[in-house]
Design an enzyme around this catalytic site. Sequence first.
Site: not given
Length: 229
Positions: A48, A66, A121, A191
Amino acid sequence: MKYHYFSDIKSLVLSSLFLFIFFIGSSFLSLDNQTKKPLFVVVVDAGHGGNDVGNECSDLKRFKQEKDLVLPVALQLGGYLENLLENVKVIYTRTEDRYVSLEDRAKIANEASADLFISIHANHNPIKSIHGSQVHIHNHDIKFSKIFAQKLLYQLSKRAKRKVLKIQTTADRGHNLFVLQNTKMPAVLVELGFMSNKNEEVYLNSEYGQTILASAIFRAVREYRGVVQ
């Protein structure tokens, strides 16, 4: 005549000794060059950025979105790789809060002919009790992506003491992940944990948690490199 004779012998011995030392030194230097590991290029991708915040935090006054949560982990990981391993080059897809398209992320890795791509992430789920670290790969047929994913899960479990969930593939997800589908080297998307879980969100936002997570990923890269080089 006797003096000159021994003087010549002495010069000859010294010359021979010099040549011996020179060739032995050259041999060790050559051997060192042969055993030195080749350059290992790692692309570290903080997910992101910019107007793409990723998953939203539960409280902006206390926690990070995030995009801001994963960046320091990526930077710490890169620092460990560059400072603690020899002949490693780290390329970041971003080092600040800016938007980078998925296409550009894959392009950066492919143009660098990277040896490994790691996209970082943080997860989210409506069921707030769900927690744990998870690793995504494109599919199980990509041997070295799977090998690294397994090492990464092991380190997240043993080093970071996190609950780990099973490796996810395209078949498990029901869809592709662009950066895994379009990079030409072993690639994973990790993640770190679930922002939707109260306890895990606190851990993910802590300096301690971020340092331990970066350390776990570093250890996985170190082990993986030992296998492939």
